[in-house]
Motif scaffolding. Structure first.
Motif, PDB file in Angstrom:
ATOM      1  N   HIS A   1       0.846  -1.199   0.000  1.00  0.00           N
ATOM      2  CA  HIS A   1       0.000   0.000   0.000  1.00  0.00           C
ATOM      3  C   HIS A   1       0.878   1.243   0.000  1.00  0.00           C
ATOM      4  CE1 HIS A   1      -2.912   3.017   1.442  1.00  0.00           C
ATOM      5  NE2 HIS A   1      -3.829   2.214   0.934  1.00  0.00           N
ATOM      6  N   PRO A   2       0.437   2.327  -0.677  1.00  0.00           N
ATOM      7  CA  PRO A   2       1.239   3.565  -0.709  1.00  0.00           C
ATOM      8  C   PRO A   2       1.579   4.119   0.671  1.00  0.00           C
ATOM      9  CG  PRO A   2      -0.471   3.654  -2.380  1.00  0.00           C
ATOM     10  CD  PRO A   2      -0.732   2.420  -1.582  1.00  0.00           C
ATOM     11  N   SER A   3       0.682   3.980   1.656  1.00  0.00           N
ATOM     12  CA  SER A   3       0.976   4.483   3.004  1.00  0.00           C
ATOM     13  C   SER A   3       2.118   3.707   3.647  1.00  0.00           C
ATOM     14  CB  SER A   3      -0.272   4.400   3.890  1.00  0.00           C
ATOM     15  OG  SER A   3      -1.256   5.317   3.465  1.00  0.00           O
ATOM     16  N   VAL A   4       2.228   2.440   3.309  1.00  0.00           N
ATOM     17  CA  VAL A   4       3.357   1.631   3.786  1.00  0.00           C
ATOM     18  C   VAL A   4       4.649   2.146   3.170  1.00  0.00           C
ATOM     19  CG1 VAL A   4       4.386  -0.680   3.800  1.00  0.00           C
ATOM     20  CG2 VAL A   4       1.930  -0.410   4.191  1.00  0.00           C
ATOM     21  N   VAL A   5       4.590   2.474   1.883  1.00  0.00           N
ATOM     22  CA  VAL A   5       5.776   2.984   1.181  1.00  0.00           C
ATOM     23  C   VAL A   5       6.228   4.317   1.793  1.00  0.00           C
ATOM     24  CG1 VAL A   5       6.739   3.661  -1.043  1.00  0.00           C
ATOM     25  CG2 VAL A   5       4.985   1.903  -0.940  1.00  0.00           C
ATOM     26  N   THR A   6       5.276   5.213   2.015  1.00  0.00           N
ATOM     27  CA  THR A   6       5.607   6.513   2.621  1.00  0.00           C
ATOM     28  C   THR A   6       6.244   6.322   3.992  1.00  0.00           C
ATOM     29  OG1 THR A   6       3.786   7.599   1.453  1.00  0.00           O
ATOM     30  CG2 THR A   6       4.646   8.709   3.410  1.00  0.00           C
TER      31      THR A   6
ATOM     32  N   SER B   1      11.968   9.087  -4.152  1.00  0.00           N
ATOM     33  CA  SER B   1      12.694   7.894  -3.707  1.00  0.00           C
ATOM     34  C   SER B   1      14.082   7.823  -4.346  1.00  0.00           C
ATOM     35  CB  SER B   1      11.908   6.621  -4.066  1.00  0.00           C
ATOM     36  OG  SER B   1      10.933   6.334  -3.092  1.00  0.00           O
ATOM     37  N   LEU B   2      14.148   8.147  -5.628  1.00  0.00           N
ATOM     38  CA  LEU B   2      15.444   8.141  -6.323  1.00  0.00           C
ATOM     39  C   LEU B   2      16.411   9.131  -5.677  1.00  0.00           C
ATOM     40  CD1 LEU B   2      14.172   8.079 -10.019  1.00  0.00           C
ATOM     41  CD2 LEU B   2      15.436   6.237  -8.894  1.00  0.00           C
TER      42      LEU B   2
ATOM     43  N   LEU C   1       7.873   3.657   5.076  1.00  0.00           N
ATOM     44  CA  LEU C   1       9.212   3.099   4.872  1.00  0.00           C
ATOM     45  C   LEU C   1      10.202   4.201   4.509  1.00  0.00           C
ATOM     46  CD1 LEU C   1       8.417  -0.117   2.772  1.00  0.00           C
ATOM     47  CD2 LEU C   1       9.511  -0.096   5.022  1.00  0.00           C
ATOM     48  N   ASN C   2       9.802   5.074   3.597  1.00  0.00           N
ATOM     49  CA  ASN C   2      10.665   6.163   3.146  1.00  0.00           C
ATOM     50  C   ASN C   2      11.010   7.108   4.293  1.00  0.00           C
ATOM     51  OD1 ASN C   2      11.734   7.806   0.691  1.00  0.00           O
ATOM     52  ND2 ASN C   2      10.505   9.263   1.836  1.00  0.00           N
TER      53      ASN C   2
ATOM     54  N   GLU D   1      19.419   2.098   3.682  1.00  0.00           N
ATOM     55  CA  GLU D   1      19.505   1.631   2.295  1.00  0.00           C
ATOM     56  C   GLU D   1      18.482   0.538   2.008  1.00  0.00           C
ATOM     57  OE1 GLU D   1      22.774  -0.075  -0.947  1.00  0.00           O
ATOM     58  OE2 GLU D   1      23.361   0.267   1.135  1.00  0.00           O
ATOM     59  N   LEU D   2      18.347  -0.413   2.904  1.00  0.00           N
ATOM     60  CA  LEU D   2      17.390  -1.507   2.708  1.00  0.00           C
ATOM     61  C   LEU D   2      15.972  -0.966   2.541  1.00  0.00           C
ATOM     62  CD1 LEU D   2      18.682  -4.112   5.339  1.00  0.00           C
ATOM     63  CD2 LEU D   2      18.780  -4.321   2.845  1.00  0.00           C
ATOM     64  N   LEU D   3      15.602  -0.019   3.391  1.00  0.00           N
ATOM     65  CA  LEU D   3      14.246   0.520   3.338  1.00  0.00           C
ATOM     66  C   LEU D   3      14.031   1.390   2.099  1.00  0.00           C
ATOM     67  CD1 LEU D   3      13.482   1.497   7.059  1.00  0.00           C
ATOM     68  CD2 LEU D   3      13.100  -0.663   5.871  1.00  0.00           C
ATOM     69  N   LEU D   4      15.044   2.159   1.714  1.00  0.00           N
ATOM     70  CA  LEU D   4      14.900   3.026   0.547  1.00  0.00           C
ATOM     71  C   LEU D   4      14.754   2.222  -0.738  1.00  0.00           C
ATOM     72  CD1 LEU D   4      17.441   5.877   1.372  1.00  0.00           C
ATOM     73  CD2 LEU D   4      14.953   6.080   1.223  1.00  0.00           C
ATOM     74  N   ILE D   5      15.531   1.156  -0.856  1.00  0.00           N
ATOM     75  CA  ILE D   5      15.411   0.298  -2.039  1.00  0.00           C
ATOM     76  C   ILE D   5      14.038  -0.357  -2.075  1.00  0.00           C
ATOM     77  CG2 ILE D   5      16.265  -1.834  -3.098  1.00  0.00           C
ATOM     78  CD1 ILE D   5      19.075  -1.003  -2.130  1.00  0.00           C
ATOM     79  N   GLN D   6      13.576  -0.814  -0.916  1.00  0.00           N
ATOM     80  CA  GLN D   6      12.257  -1.427  -0.824  1.00  0.00           C
ATOM     81  C   GLN D   6      11.161  -0.425  -1.189  1.00  0.00           C
ATOM     82  OE1 GLN D   6      11.530  -3.136   3.035  1.00  0.00           O
ATOM     83  NE2 GLN D   6       9.473  -3.857   2.519  1.00  0.00           N
ATOM     84  N   ALA D   7      11.289   0.807  -0.679  1.00  0.00           N
ATOM     85  CA  ALA D   7      10.288   1.845  -0.961  1.00  0.00           C
ATOM     86  C   ALA D   7      10.262   2.203  -2.443  1.00  0.00           C
ATOM     87  CB  ALA D   7      10.583   3.086  -0.125  1.00  0.00           C
ATOM     88  N   LEU D   8      11.437   2.305  -3.064  1.00  0.00           N
ATOM     89  CA  LEU D   8      11.511   2.639  -4.485  1.00  0.00           C
ATOM     90  C   LEU D   8      10.842   1.564  -5.334  1.00  0.00           C
ATOM     91  CD1 LEU D   8      12.496   4.314  -6.876  1.00  0.00           C
ATOM     92  CD2 LEU D   8      14.731   3.178  -6.662  1.00  0.00           C
ATOM     93  N   GLU D   9      11.148   0.302  -5.046  1.00  0.00           N
ATOM     94  CA  GLU D   9      10.558  -0.807  -5.811  1.00  0.00           C
ATOM     95  C   GLU D   9       9.040  -0.846  -5.641  1.00  0.00           C
ATOM     96  OE1 GLU D   9      12.666  -4.129  -4.231  1.00  0.00           O
ATOM     97  OE2 GLU D   9      14.394  -3.879  -5.576  1.00  0.00           O
TER      98      GLU D   9
END
Length: 430
Positions: free
Chosen positions: A201-206, A249-250, A208-209, A225-233
């Motif tokens: 879900h987008p709220s999960v991504v936000t 994210s980039l 994480l970021n 780094e782990l969380l940022l890569i996960q959020a970007l994907e």
């Protein structure tokens, strides 16, 4: 005093706890329905001073259209509400408990809870990424009540607003460099989003970021780094490659690599983020200035000074144009441009910019903000490079004291400032 409320209620009935409840019930039965509703609304707030403006906002969101001030006067007269200074009020813990019991008996209970949450979400959304001293002062009294929404009344937050209180609380503390206080709100945001929406879900991504950004600020680069890569994907998968949050994210991932000296990994991400942001948000957007500033910092680190200077000047002009002269991002841009001139030994160009940035940080963020420590360190480094050791040493000492207090002894910035001070003392002329 709030304790006086209980004492006065006890006098209205038999002494002791049962007397308080009995006196409360007598008071309650004599209140008009409108006054009862206001009392129940007040019970939703935390056990902390309540600015009346927040009550008005919550009442408006709850569609309570009666005379709030007249009913407030009644509650004060009946010892159910304590009037404090500066148009603030507070409910005693025991009274709050009894009022919350009454709240659950009201037909409008859910409506009041939703209204309270909506009012506090509006406060959360007004807290900027890096709040100034003025903005911190404006938000401070609301923070306990925002915390109440996040921890007690989550169920009455809409899906769109679920993580807003957590984001606001995280910004409030993280923006001040209070990373330890920000961490639980960033973590709870992720937990709340996953609990309601699942992992995709987008709220999960936000969440994480935001958590990754905090880890980066704390110097926990591998966790970030782990969380940022996960959020970007996840952003690409859920929102598509051309969503405005993708370049964010980039940029964040590039910033992490940049801070670790991984320039070859950072540069293509910055360039991609810059092109996407211009395409999706337009050329005149603060995010464009931020990426320009970050890319310039990378070029400076690589000794690509002419490229860096052009981008720094462009970013600074954009920040001033879009955000105004008095903004923390302007101070950062001035500091970074000074760093470029320092790298080129253009000390006369660098010094006034460092001094201007330092003054702005202190004025906007306070004397003990981590950005002040960074700024003091940079100005000290300039003086050391010129052999002005007596000017540099007190600045290093101030910077180290702030960093140790705000970031901790093991933070990369604290360690770096400590090494700079030690090097200065070892190499200065006797």
């Amino acid at each position: 005093m709030l304790a006086d409320i209980l004492a006065r209620l006890q006098k209205q009935a038999s002494a002791g706890e049962s007397g308080v409840a009995a006196a409360f019930e007598l008071n309650w039965q004599s209140l008009e329905p409108e006054t009862q509703k206001l009392a129940c609304l007040l019970s939703l707030f935390a056990l902390a001073p309540i600015p009346w403006s927040l009550v008005e906002s919550a009442a408006s969101s709850s569609d309570l259209e009666f005379d709030l001030k007249a009913n407030r006067t009644t509650l004060v007269e009946r010892y159910l509400l304590q009037e404090l200074a500066d148009d603030t009020y507070q409910v005693h813990e025991r009274i709050q408990e009894l009022l919350r019991q009454k709240l659950e008996e009201l037909a409008e209970a859910d409506e009041l809870k939703h209204g309270f949450c909506q009012a506090m979400v509006a406060v959360a959304k007004d807290i900027p990424q890096t709040p100034t001293l003025i903005e911190i002062a404006q938000a401070t009294l609301a923070i306990p009540h925002l915390g109440e929404v996040a921890t007690v009344y989550q169920a009455w937050l809409s899906d769109d607003d679920l993580i807003s209180p957590f984001i606001g609380l995280g910004r409030f503390y993280e923006g001040q460099g209070a990373y330890t206080q920000a961490l639980p709100w960033r973590e709870q945001s992720l937990l709340a989003a996953r609990k309601r929406f699942g992992d995709e879900h987008p709220s999960v991504v936000t969440s994480l970021n935001n958590l990754a950004g905090l880890y980066n600020s704390q110097g926990s680069y591998s966790d970030a780094e782990l969380l940022l890569i996960q959020a970007l994907e996840m952003r690409k998968r859920l929102l598509g490659d051309e969503h405005p949050s993708v370049p964010t994210s980039l940029n964040n991932l590039a910033l992490l690599y940049d801070s670790q000296g991984k320039y070859s990994e950072a540069e293509p991400l910055y360039i991609e983020a810059l092109a996407m942001t211009k395409r999706l948000l337009g050329y005149e957007h603060p995010s464009v200035a931020t990426i320009l500033n970050n890319l310039a910092f990378l070029y400076n680190s690589q000794g690509r000074y002419s490229e860096a200077e052009a981008l720094y000047i462009q970013a600074l002009a954009m920040y001033k144009r879009l955000l105004g002269d008095e903004h923390p991002d302007v101070a950062t841009s001035l500091n970074n441009l000074a760093g470029l001139y320092d790298s080129q030994e253009r000390y006369s160009d660098a010094e006034p910019l460092y001094i201007q940035a330092l003054a702005m940080y202190k004025r906007l963020l306070g004397d003990e903000h981590p950005s002040v420590a960074t700024s003091l360190n940079n100005l000290a480094f300039l003086y050391k490079s010129q052999g002005r050791y007596s000017d540099a040493e007190p600045l290093y000492i101030q910077a180290l004291e702030i960093a140790e207090k705000q970031l901790g002894e093991n933070h990369p910035n604290t360690i770096s400032i400590g090494k700079n001070l030690e090097y200065l003392r070892q190499n200065r002329q006797p």
